[in-house]
Scaffold this active site. Structure first.
Site, mmCIF file in Angstrom:
data_model
loop_
_atom_site.group_PDB
_atom_site.id
_atom_site.type_symbol
_atom_site.label_atom_id
_atom_site.label_comp_id
_atom_site.label_asym_id
_atom_site.label_seq_id
_atom_site.Cartn_x
_atom_site.Cartn_y
_atom_site.Cartn_z
ATOM 1 N N HIS A 98 0.836 -1.195 0.000
ATOM 2 C CA HIS A 98 0.000 0.000 0.000
ATOM 3 C C HIS A 98 0.871 1.246 0.000
ATOM 4 O O HIS A 98 1.931 1.271 0.629
ATOM 5 C CB HIS A 98 -0.902 0.031 1.241
ATOM 6 C CG HIS A 98 -2.252 -0.572 1.018
ATOM 7 N ND1 HIS A 98 -3.425 0.092 1.289
ATOM 8 C CD2 HIS A 98 -2.616 -1.777 0.534
ATOM 9 C CE1 HIS A 98 -4.453 -0.681 0.992
ATOM 10 N NE2 HIS A 98 -3.981 -1.827 0.530
ATOM 11 N N GLU B 202 -5.635 -0.563 -7.021
ATOM 12 C CA GLU B 202 -6.729 0.269 -6.509
ATOM 13 C C GLU B 202 -6.289 1.720 -6.568
ATOM 14 O O GLU B 202 -5.119 2.043 -6.325
ATOM 15 C CB GLU B 202 -7.065 -0.132 -5.068
ATOM 16 C CG GLU B 202 -7.706 -1.499 -5.001
ATOM 17 C CD GLU B 202 -7.600 -2.141 -3.630
ATOM 18 O OE1 GLU B 202 -6.564 -1.945 -2.967
ATOM 19 O OE2 GLU B 202 -8.547 -2.825 -3.232
#
Length: 323
Positions: free
Chosen positions: A30, A98
């Site tokens: 992330h 994402e």
């Protein structure tokens, strides 16, 4: 979950997990946490290298996105280096990404079909680099989304890391069966997971491979605590995204997620994540995923009570599981 723990703590917890009988680590890639309260987001490749020094099991990013923030060649180099450091232990998990993590470099964020096509082209680039580098020759690539000038990976393990693709739908699962070494998905109802396994097997058969011998990996989010009330509080506070019943790939900011998290209610976790103080309930859910045919399961307890979780599951859950 590197969006929830500082890197040094994550490394220490991985070592503690191994001491309680766990045999591998999947670490998230992330750039930002899901919600601001999670508070962290360290660079996965640095943390995996440190975990490798403190453990003996398998380790991989689950999953990284070699299509926006990083070119496939850079991901291939990172993976090859980790494979050279820890032979036979590292696997490469790849996803389509994402917006939360990938939009930060300012590129256009495409619709899901294009993201998936980009992902599989990135896999082609990485596989070319792995194969060419092992053979000692340069490779190149020119495709719809990526270019690679003539080059090779100069640090490369004798055997290329396995490549696993994240799949949440049947089309991607079938495509993964045809083109990579295995697939990754998240836990859920049997009627969602069984078709994924079936489509993956169909894709493998189409190219003459046996899916039974290929890695089928599931990431299982759960909330365990000493009481049911504490387990639910941990789920709502620490992992509200687990209860969000809508697509999340296009949300760009942790602060947007934070606003959406306020709509999550206890009933939203039903069928998506086990929330219970009973180790037996968790054991049954893990066993259900094994019985479906998954070969590796990575457990993510959403609370901050990691030491207690590892002790209880190492003692009361893992020994009762049947492969």
């Amino acid at each position: 979950m590197l969006e929830r723990f500082p890197p040094a703590e994550a490394v220490a917890l991985a070592a503690l997990a191994e001491s309680h009988g766990f045999r591998g680590v999947m670490a998230t890639d992330h750039f930002q946490p899901w919600v601001p309260a999670q508070g962290e987001s360290s660079f996965v490749w640095s943390v995996l290298a440190a975990i490798g020094e403190r453990t003996t099991g398998d380790l991989g990013p689950g999953v990284t996105t070699p299509t926006f923030r990083m070119h496939p060649a850079v991901v291939a180099q990172a993976s090859a280096t980790l494979g050279a450091l820890y032979p036979g232990r590292h696997w490469l998990g790849i996803g389509s990404g994402e917006a939360l993590n990938e939009h930060v470099v300012g590129k256009y964020w495409p619709e899901a079909p294009e993201r998936i096509n980009r992902m599989f082209e990135a896999v082609d680039v990485i596989r070319k680099l792995f194969a060419g580098s092992i053979a000692g020759r340069d490779v190149r690539h020119s495709g719809p989304h990526f270019r690679l000038e003539s080059t090779r990976l100069w640090t490369m393990p004798p055997v290329a890391p396995e490549i696993l693709v994240a799949a949440s739908g049947p089309v991607t699962a079938r495509r993964a069966g045809r083109s990579v070494d295995g697939f990754i998905t998240i836990g859920g109802p049997t009627d969602r997971l069984a078709p994924l396994l079936q489509r993956f097997a169909e894709g493998a058969r189409e190219v003459g491979r046996d899916a039974r011998a290929m890695p089928k990996v599931v990431q299982l989010h759960l909330s365990w605590a000493a009481t049911d009330e504490e387990a639910m509080r941990n789920a709502l506070v620490e992992w509200p995204n687990g209860g969000m019943r809508f697509p999340r790939s296009d949300i760009r900011s942790p602060y947007e997620f934070d606003q959406l998290a306020r709509t999550v209610r206890p009933e939203d976790f039903a069928g998506r994540m086990v929330v219970s103080a009973d180790p037996g309930v968790h054991r049954a859910d893990i066993q259900r995923h094994l019985d479906l045919g998954f070969t590796r399961i990575y457990l993510h307890n959403v609370g901050r009570n990691q030491a207690e979780f590892l002790e209880v599951f190492g003692r009361d859950v893992l020994p009762g599981l049947r492969a």
